[in-house]
Design a protein around this motif. Structure first.
Motif, PDB file in Angstrom:
ATOM      1  N   ILE A 285       0.812  -1.215   0.000  1.00 56.66           N
ATOM      2  CA  ILE A 285       0.000   0.000   0.000  1.00 56.66           C
ATOM      3  C   ILE A 285       0.848   1.269   0.000  1.00 56.66           C
ATOM      4  CG2 ILE A 285      -1.847  -1.212   1.230  1.00 56.66           C
ATOM      5  CD1 ILE A 285      -1.127   0.539   3.696  1.00 56.66           C
ATOM      6  N   SER A 286       2.173   1.126  -0.045  1.00 60.03           N
ATOM      7  CA  SER A 286       3.055   2.280   0.139  1.00 60.03           C
ATOM      8  C   SER A 286       2.941   3.304  -0.983  1.00 60.03           C
ATOM      9  CB  SER A 286       4.504   1.823   0.292  1.00 60.03           C
ATOM     10  OG  SER A 286       4.944   1.138  -0.869  1.00 60.03           O
ATOM     11  N   TYR A 287       2.695   2.862  -2.221  1.00 60.04           N
ATOM     12  CA  TYR A 287       2.550   3.823  -3.311  1.00 60.04           C
ATOM     13  C   TYR A 287       1.335   4.717  -3.070  1.00 60.04           C
ATOM     14  CZ  TYR A 287       1.492   5.609  -8.003  1.00 60.04           C
ATOM     15  OH  TYR A 287       1.180   6.423  -9.063  1.00 60.04           O
ATOM     16  N   ALA A 288       0.217   4.103  -2.722  1.00 60.01           N
ATOM     17  CA  ALA A 288      -0.971   4.891  -2.403  1.00 60.01           C
ATOM     18  C   ALA A 288      -0.732   5.749  -1.159  1.00 60.01           C
ATOM     19  CB  ALA A 288      -2.174   3.972  -2.198  1.00 60.01           C
ATOM     20  N   PHE A 289      -0.033   5.201  -0.173  1.00 59.66           N
ATOM     21  CA  PHE A 289       0.303   5.959   1.037  1.00 59.66           C
ATOM     22  C   PHE A 289       1.071   7.218   0.669  1.00 59.66           C
ATOM     23  CE2 PHE A 289       2.861   7.239   4.587  1.00 59.66           C
ATOM     24  CZ  PHE A 289       2.158   6.901   5.726  1.00 59.66           C
ATOM     25  N   TYR A 290       2.057   7.083  -0.184  1.00 60.09           N
ATOM     26  CA  TYR A 290       2.871   8.216  -0.600  1.00 60.09           C
ATOM     27  C   TYR A 290       2.004   9.282  -1.271  1.00 60.09           C
ATOM     28  CZ  TYR A 290       6.409  10.882  -3.149  1.00 60.09           C
ATOM     29  OH  TYR A 290       7.182  11.895  -3.665  1.00 60.09           O
ATOM     30  N   LEU A 291       1.084   8.857  -2.138  1.00 58.82           N
ATOM     31  CA  LEU A 291       0.259   9.815  -2.863  1.00 58.82           C
ATOM     32  C   LEU A 291      -0.745  10.525  -1.953  1.00 58.82           C
ATOM     33  CD1 LEU A 291      -0.594   7.922  -6.190  1.00 58.82           C
ATOM     34  CD2 LEU A 291       1.054   9.784  -5.849  1.00 58.82           C
ATOM     35  N   TRP A 292      -1.300   9.812  -0.990  1.00 62.76           N
ATOM     36  CA  TRP A 292      -2.362  10.378  -0.164  1.00 62.76           C
ATOM     37  C   TRP A 292      -1.857  11.249   0.986  1.00 62.76           C
ATOM     38  CZ3 TRP A 292      -7.179  11.001  -1.357  1.00 62.76           C
ATOM     39  CH2 TRP A 292      -7.876  10.073  -2.125  1.00 62.76           C
ATOM     40  N   HIS A 293      -0.666  10.995   1.487  1.00 63.35           N
ATOM     41  CA  HIS A 293      -0.332  11.515   2.820  1.00 63.35           C
ATOM     42  C   HIS A 293      -0.320  13.040   2.886  1.00 63.35           C
ATOM     43  CE1 HIS A 293       3.857  12.031   1.408  1.00 63.35           C
ATOM     44  NE2 HIS A 293       3.951  12.891   2.398  1.00 63.35           N
ATOM     45  N   TYR A 294       0.195  13.706   1.852  1.00 58.90           N
ATOM     46  CA  TYR A 294       0.299  15.164   1.946  1.00 58.90           C
ATOM     47  C   TYR A 294      -1.079  15.822   1.910  1.00 58.90           C
ATOM     48  CZ  TYR A 294       2.417  19.762   1.590  1.00 58.90           C
ATOM     49  OH  TYR A 294       2.802  21.053   1.845  1.00 58.90           O
ATOM     50  N   LEU A 295      -1.977  15.294   1.083  1.00 63.82           N
ATOM     51  CA  LEU A 295      -3.322  15.855   1.023  1.00 63.82           C
ATOM     52  C   LEU A 295      -4.042  15.688   2.359  1.00 63.82           C
ATOM     53  CD1 LEU A 295      -4.540  14.691  -2.503  1.00 63.82           C
ATOM     54  CD2 LEU A 295      -3.460  16.861  -1.857  1.00 63.82           C
ATOM     55  N   VAL A 296      -3.885  14.524   2.985  1.00 65.23           N
ATOM     56  CA  VAL A 296      -4.513  14.295   4.288  1.00 65.23           C
ATOM     57  C   VAL A 296      -3.932  15.247   5.332  1.00 65.23           C
ATOM     58  CG1 VAL A 296      -4.789  12.633   6.174  1.00 65.23           C
ATOM     59  CG2 VAL A 296      -5.125  11.901   3.802  1.00 65.23           C
ATOM     60  N   LEU A 297      -2.617  15.442   5.297  1.00 62.32           N
ATOM     61  CA  LEU A 297      -1.995  16.370   6.245  1.00 62.32           C
ATOM     62  C   LEU A 297      -2.490  17.797   6.031  1.00 62.32           C
ATOM     63  CD1 LEU A 297       1.690  15.047   6.257  1.00 62.32           C
ATOM     64  CD2 LEU A 297       0.078  14.957   8.156  1.00 62.32           C
ATOM     65  N   MET A 298      -2.636  18.216   4.769  1.00 62.94           N
ATOM     66  CA  MET A 298      -3.163  19.562   4.493  1.00 62.94           C
ATOM     67  C   MET A 298      -4.585  19.711   5.018  1.00 62.94           C
ATOM     68  SD  MET A 298      -1.912  21.115   0.860  1.00 62.94           S
ATOM     69  CE  MET A 298      -2.796  19.936  -0.151  1.00 62.94           C
TER      70      MET A 298
END
Length: 382
Positions: A285-298
């Motif tokens: 799931i790391s590729y999806a994790f990488y893509l999602w994390h910044y948007l969730v943090l924002m």
């Protein structure tokens, strides 16, 4: 191993978006993870070259390779980018249609202006580099395969030296720019060293050469624990040298040697902390994790904006909440987008092996199988 790198990148962005109110804790956190974003991406680039070389077979065609890369990269990217467009419109920071379209087609990092390569989903700049790597890979692997096995180490040294020389080249060819409170170097210099695809191809090429060395038996046995220590040492060194030299010069080779050592451990069947089921699942799931994390943090930073900076306990809760949301989104994306798209489209139906349609857990099986025995399933899943 990908999830460790993705967590480093996430920790780096947490430092910027969710600072600790306690100044001593904030300084300690920054000293630990202030280079995590650059290090994590460098690891991804070296790993990409290594894994794609390891999975390559003589019967592979450029068209088949590009097809697999397209359906691995784009479905997740398009989904997360769509969410990112909605988020930045909601936050009132939409960068413009032109930048959004460039971000969609993963060409925005070719523009050195910050607002362009930052894009809609800031972390997708690295995907622009990956697209360039993939475009070049059939040519690169053909050239690397012509190198005599006994001379591969010379090329590893040469590519490592070139990576280390990039900051000096940037100083020489780019106009002087003042740094900022956030960055001690200019934006154009940061872009050239860290984001310009032809420059970052050096990291990718290093992974290709190291993979060939392992395949050809030209790399001495590297025990995993010492290799891990060297990788940690490279990361620590990146926090002590001038900023521009900490972006990739200190970590590319140590990370490459760590990947090689982990591969050798897999081939021997010896212990590896990266091969147990939880780590394999997190890697998936790391590729999806990488893509999602910044948007969730924002998104969460905006929700908690009135309380920033948070107390230590509050910030730890913020981090735990953010990681939980990201993991859930990543699992759902992997389960219902990435896996079905790869299974359905990565290999033409007339060439797809029977197991590709009969096995409900193909990707999980190929991810946890020994490296030497993955065959077609590996080429489908990577």
């Amino acid at each position: 191993m990908r999830i460790v790198a993705a967590l480093l990148v996430a920790a780096f962005h947490i430092d910027a978006l969710a600072p600790f109110a306690d100044s001593s804790i904030a300084r300690t956190y920054h000293s630990l993870f202030g280079q995590g974003g650059w290090a994590g991406v460098t690891f991804f680039f070296v790993l990409s070259g290594f894994v794609l070389t390891w999975a390559a077979r003589p019967a592979d065609t450029a068209a088949g390779f590009w097809r697999r890369r397209l359906f691995k990269l784009y479905p997740n990217h398009v989904l997360v980018l769509a969410a990112g467009v909605l988020l930045v419109i909601y936050l009132g920071i939409f960068p413009g249609t032109g930048i959004a379209v460039a971000n969609l087609f993963l060409v925005h990092v070719w523009d050195w202006r910050f607002e362009s390569w930052w894009g809609v989903n800031p972390v997708s700049w690295s995907l622009c580099c990956e697209v360039f790597f993939y475009a070049c890979f059939p040519l690169l692997i053909g050239l690397v395969n012509r190198v005599r096995p006994s001379r591969l180490w010379i090329w590893v040294v040469a590519v490592t030296a070139a990576i280390a020389a990039v900051p000096s080249l940037a100083h020489a060819v780019l106009p002087d720019e003042a740094g900022s409170a956030a960055l001690p170097i200019g934006i154009t210099e940061l872009w050239f060293i860290n984001g310009f695809p032809p420059v970052r191809t050096l990291d990718f090429l290093l992974g290709i050469f190291l993979a060939r060395m392992v395949k050809e038996g030209q790399l001495p046995r590297l025990p995993l624990v010492p290799a891990l220590a060297v990788a940690v040492g490279g990361y620590v060194l990146s926090t002590q040298v001038p900023y521009e030299y900490g972006l990739a010069a200190c970590t590319a080779l140590p990370f490459g040697l760590l990947v090689a050592a982990a591969t050798q451990a897999d081939l021997r069947g010896s212990f590896s902390p990266f091969r147990n089921k939880p780590m394999v699942w997190l890697g998936q799931i790391s590729y999806a994790f990488y893509l999602w994390h910044y948007l969730v943090l924002m998104w969460l930073a905006d929700l908690f904006a009135e309380r920033q900076p948070l107390s230590t306990a509050g910030n730890l809760g913020f981090i735990a909440l953010a990681l939980t949301v990201v993991v859930l989104l990543s699992w759902a994306t992997f389960r219902w987008v990435e896996t079905p798209m790869m299974r359905r489209f990565a290999v033409p139906r007339r060439r797809r092996p029977a197991t590709a349609t009969s096995s409900p857990d193909l990707v999980a099986q190929t991810a946890s199988a020994p490296l030497a025995a993955r065959g077609e399933g590996q080429r489908l899943g990577n």
